[in-house]
Design a protein around this motif. Structure first.
Motif, PDB file in Angstrom:
ATOM      1  N   SER A  33       0.824  -1.202   0.000  1.00 37.85           N
ATOM      2  CA  SER A  33       0.000   0.000   0.000  1.00 37.85           C
ATOM      3  C   SER A  33       0.865   1.262   0.000  1.00 37.85           C
ATOM      4  O   SER A  33       1.853   1.352   0.714  1.00 37.85           O
ATOM      5  CB  SER A  33      -0.894  -0.004   1.235  1.00 37.85           C
ATOM      6  OG  SER A  33      -1.655   1.171   1.287  1.00 37.85           O
ATOM      7  N   GLY A  34       0.492   2.230  -0.821  1.00 38.00           N
ATOM      8  CA  GLY A  34       1.187   3.511  -0.868  1.00 38.00           C
ATOM      9  C   GLY A  34       2.393   3.548  -1.773  1.00 38.00           C
ATOM     10  O   GLY A  34       2.997   4.602  -1.967  1.00 38.00           O
ATOM     11  N   ARG A  35       2.776   2.433  -2.338  1.00 37.60           N
ATOM     12  CA  ARG A  35       3.967   2.404  -3.188  1.00 37.60           C
ATOM     13  C   ARG A  35       3.689   2.926  -4.588  1.00 37.60           C
ATOM     14  O   ARG A  35       4.585   3.393  -5.272  1.00 37.60           O
ATOM     15  CB  ARG A  35       4.537   0.992  -3.280  1.00 37.60           C
ATOM     16  CG  ARG A  35       4.878   0.386  -1.956  1.00 37.60           C
ATOM     17  CD  ARG A  35       5.828   1.250  -1.189  1.00 37.60           C
ATOM     18  NE  ARG A  35       6.082   0.639   0.102  1.00 37.60           N
ATOM     19  CZ  ARG A  35       6.977   1.069   0.945  1.00 37.60           C
ATOM     20  NH1 ARG A  35       7.682   2.135   0.671  1.00 37.60           N
ATOM     21  NH2 ARG A  35       7.143   0.467   2.097  1.00 37.60           N
ATOM     22  N   GLY A  36       2.430   2.907  -5.002  1.00 30.38           N
ATOM     23  CA  GLY A  36       2.078   3.416  -6.326  1.00 30.38           C
ATOM     24  C   GLY A  36       2.280   4.910  -6.430  1.00 30.38           C
ATOM     25  O   GLY A  36       2.851   5.413  -7.398  1.00 30.38           O
ATOM     26  N   ILE A  37       1.857   5.656  -5.419  1.00 32.14           N
ATOM     27  CA  ILE A  37       2.041   7.099  -5.442  1.00 32.14           C
ATOM     28  C   ILE A  37       3.516   7.434  -5.290  1.00 32.14           C
ATOM     29  O   ILE A  37       4.007   8.410  -5.862  1.00 32.14           O
ATOM     30  CB  ILE A  37       1.176   7.803  -4.365  1.00 32.14           C
ATOM     31  CG1 ILE A  37       1.155   9.311  -4.583  1.00 32.14           C
ATOM     32  CG2 ILE A  37       1.644   7.478  -2.979  1.00 32.14           C
ATOM     33  CD1 ILE A  37       0.433   9.756  -5.793  1.00 32.14           C
ATOM     34  N   GLY A  38       4.256   6.612  -4.551  1.00 30.98           N
ATOM     35  CA  GLY A  38       5.698   6.822  -4.432  1.00 30.98           C
ATOM     36  C   GLY A  38       6.392   6.687  -5.777  1.00 30.98           C
ATOM     37  O   GLY A  38       7.249   7.501  -6.131  1.00 30.98           O
ATOM     38  N   LEU A  39       6.016   5.678  -6.547  1.00 29.32           N
ATOM     39  CA  LEU A  39       6.589   5.500  -7.881  1.00 29.32           C
ATOM     40  C   LEU A  39       6.206   6.646  -8.793  1.00 29.32           C
ATOM     41  O   LEU A  39       7.025   7.132  -9.580  1.00 29.32           O
ATOM     42  CB  LEU A  39       6.139   4.169  -8.484  1.00 29.32           C
ATOM     43  CG  LEU A  39       6.649   3.857  -9.891  1.00 29.32           C
ATOM     44  CD1 LEU A  39       8.172   3.805  -9.910  1.00 29.32           C
ATOM     45  CD2 LEU A  39       6.063   2.563 -10.399  1.00 29.32           C
ATOM     46  N   LEU A  40       4.980   7.126  -8.670  1.00 27.97           N
ATOM     47  CA  LEU A  40       4.536   8.261  -9.480  1.00 27.97           C
ATOM     48  C   LEU A  40       5.350   9.515  -9.159  1.00 27.97           C
ATOM     49  O   LEU A  40       5.753  10.252 -10.067  1.00 27.97           O
ATOM     50  CB  LEU A  40       3.046   8.517  -9.249  1.00 27.97           C
ATOM     51  CG  LEU A  40       2.411   9.611 -10.088  1.00 27.97           C
ATOM     52  CD1 LEU A  40       2.434   9.237 -11.561  1.00 27.97           C
ATOM     53  CD2 LEU A  40       0.999   9.860  -9.635  1.00 27.97           C
ATOM     54  N   ILE A  41       5.643   9.754  -7.901  1.00 29.07           N
ATOM     55  CA  ILE A  41       6.451  10.908  -7.504  1.00 29.07           C
ATOM     56  C   ILE A  41       7.878  10.765  -8.007  1.00 29.07           C
ATOM     57  O   ILE A  41       8.485  11.742  -8.473  1.00 29.07           O
ATOM     58  CB  ILE A  41       6.393  11.093  -5.972  1.00 29.07           C
ATOM     59  CG1 ILE A  41       4.994  11.527  -5.565  1.00 29.07           C
ATOM     60  CG2 ILE A  41       7.442  12.096  -5.501  1.00 29.07           C
ATOM     61  CD1 ILE A  41       4.756  11.511  -4.078  1.00 29.07           C
ATOM     62  N   ILE A  42       8.434   9.565  -7.940  1.00 29.08           N
ATOM     63  CA  ILE A  42       9.780   9.326  -8.465  1.00 29.08           C
ATOM     64  C   ILE A  42       9.824   9.594  -9.962  1.00 29.08           C
ATOM     65  O   ILE A  42      10.739  10.260 -10.462  1.00 29.08           O
ATOM     66  CB  ILE A  42      10.228   7.886  -8.143  1.00 29.08           C
ATOM     67  CG1 ILE A  42      10.483   7.727  -6.647  1.00 29.08           C
ATOM     68  CG2 ILE A  42      11.476   7.510  -8.943  1.00 29.08           C
ATOM     69  CD1 ILE A  42      10.679   6.296  -6.208  1.00 29.08           C
ATOM     70  N   LEU A  43       8.843   9.092 -10.703  1.00 25.80           N
ATOM     71  CA  LEU A  43       8.810   9.311 -12.152  1.00 25.80           C
ATOM     72  C   LEU A  43       8.639  10.785 -12.493  1.00 25.80           C
ATOM     73  O   LEU A  43       9.271  11.291 -13.427  1.00 25.80           O
ATOM     74  CB  LEU A  43       7.679   8.489 -12.781  1.00 25.80           C
ATOM     75  CG  LEU A  43       7.889   6.986 -12.819  1.00 25.80           C
ATOM     76  CD1 LEU A  43       6.645   6.291 -13.370  1.00 25.80           C
ATOM     77  CD2 LEU A  43       9.104   6.623 -13.638  1.00 25.80           C
ATOM     78  N   ALA A  44       7.817  11.493 -11.734  1.00 29.16           N
ATOM     79  CA  ALA A  44       7.624  12.929 -11.972  1.00 29.16           C
ATOM     80  C   ALA A  44       8.929  13.682 -11.733  1.00 29.16           C
ATOM     81  O   ALA A  44       9.280  14.593 -12.498  1.00 29.16           O
ATOM     82  CB  ALA A  44       6.517  13.474 -11.080  1.00 29.16           C
ATOM     83  N   GLY A  45       9.664  13.317 -10.705  1.00 26.46           N
ATOM     84  CA  GLY A  45      10.951  13.949 -10.432  1.00 26.46           C
ATOM     85  C   GLY A  45      11.972  13.695 -11.524  1.00 26.46           C
ATOM     86  O   GLY A  45      12.714  14.597 -11.926  1.00 26.46           O
ATOM     87  N   LEU A  46      12.004  12.469 -12.021  1.00 26.67           N
ATOM     88  CA  LEU A  46      12.934  12.141 -13.109  1.00 26.67           C
ATOM     89  C   LEU A  46      12.585  12.894 -14.386  1.00 26.67           C
ATOM     90  O   LEU A  46      13.480  13.405 -15.076  1.00 26.67           O
ATOM     91  CB  LEU A  46      12.929  10.632 -13.366  1.00 26.67           C
ATOM     92  CG  LEU A  46      13.569   9.773 -12.277  1.00 26.67           C
ATOM     93  CD1 LEU A  46      13.347   8.290 -12.585  1.00 26.67           C
ATOM     94  CD2 LEU A  46      15.044  10.084 -12.135  1.00 26.67           C
ATOM     95  N   LEU A  47      11.305  12.979 -14.701  1.00 31.64           N
ATOM     96  CA  LEU A  47      10.886  13.719 -15.894  1.00 31.64           C
ATOM     97  C   LEU A  47      11.161  15.213 -15.755  1.00 31.64           C
ATOM     98  O   LEU A  47      11.573  15.865 -16.728  1.00 31.64           O
ATOM     99  CB  LEU A  47       9.405  13.476 -16.178  1.00 31.64           C
ATOM    100  CG  LEU A  47       9.052  12.091 -16.690  1.00 31.64           C
ATOM    101  CD1 LEU A  47       7.540  11.920 -16.769  1.00 31.64           C
ATOM    102  CD2 LEU A  47       9.683  11.837 -18.044  1.00 31.64           C
ATOM    103  N   LEU A  48      10.971  15.763 -14.568  1.00 31.58           N
ATOM    104  CA  LEU A  48      11.261  17.169 -14.336  1.00 31.58           C
ATOM    105  C   LEU A  48      12.761  17.447 -14.472  1.00 31.58           C
ATOM    106  O   LEU A  48      13.166  18.454 -15.049  1.00 31.58           O
ATOM    107  CB  LEU A  48      10.761  17.590 -12.954  1.00 31.58           C
ATOM    108  CG  LEU A  48      10.906  19.059 -12.593  1.00 31.58           C
ATOM    109  CD1 LEU A  48      10.108  19.928 -13.562  1.00 31.58           C
ATOM    110  CD2 LEU A  48      10.441  19.289 -11.181  1.00 31.58           C
ATOM    111  N   SER A  49      13.575  16.536 -13.966  1.00 31.90           N
ATOM    112  CA  SER A  49      15.033  16.683 -14.103  1.00 31.90           C
ATOM    113  C   SER A  49      15.455  16.612 -15.564  1.00 31.90           C
ATOM    114  O   SER A  49      16.310  17.387 -16.008  1.00 31.90           O
ATOM    115  CB  SER A  49      15.756  15.599 -13.306  1.00 31.90           C
ATOM    116  OG  SER A  49      15.477  15.726 -11.943  1.00 31.90           O
ATOM    117  N   ALA A  50      14.879  15.693 -16.319  1.00 29.70           N
ATOM    118  CA  ALA A  50      15.204  15.582 -17.745  1.00 29.70           C
ATOM    119  C   ALA A  50      14.780  16.837 -18.501  1.00 29.70           C
ATOM    120  O   ALA A  50      15.521  17.330 -19.359  1.00 29.70           O
ATOM    121  CB  ALA A  50      14.520  14.348 -18.341  1.00 29.70           C
ATOM    122  N   ALA A  51      13.617  17.381 -18.171  1.00 29.07           N
ATOM    123  CA  ALA A  51      13.165  18.610 -18.822  1.00 29.07           C
ATOM    124  C   ALA A  51      14.094  19.772 -18.503  1.00 29.07           C
ATOM    125  O   ALA A  51      14.392  20.602 -19.374  1.00 29.07           O
ATOM    126  CB  ALA A  51      11.740  18.943 -18.389  1.00 29.07           C
TER     127      ALA A  51
END
Length: 74
Positions: A33-51
């Motif tokens: 439980s709660g790991r899905g939103i954690g993965l979403l936050i990690i992916l958002a951070g990686l995409l923001l860094s790439a941008a």
């Protein structure tokens, strides 16, 4: 607007015990439980860094820092 739906219906089942990503990404983030939103936050951070890296390397963005002059006179 889609983050809740993605976290609850896509990423959480992928990171549940026995899910498709439980053996790979789940080893790093954990499963349950709660790991899905954690993965979403990690992916958002990686995409923001790439941008940020892409925008930093654009000549048109660098030109804005020098006043945005498109034409040189002299």
């Amino acid at each position: 607007m889609l983050s809740g739906v993605l976290a609850d219906h896509v990423f959480t089942p992928l990171l549940s015990d026995g899910g498709l990503l439980a053996g790979s990404v789940g080893r790093i983030t954990g499963t349950g439980s709660g790991r899905g939103i954690g993965l979403l936050i990690i992916l958002a951070g990686l995409l923001l860094s790439a941008a940020a890296v892409i925008l930093y390397n654009l000549k048109s963005i660098k030109r804005l820092d020098s006043g945005g002059d498109l034409c040189t006179t002299g």
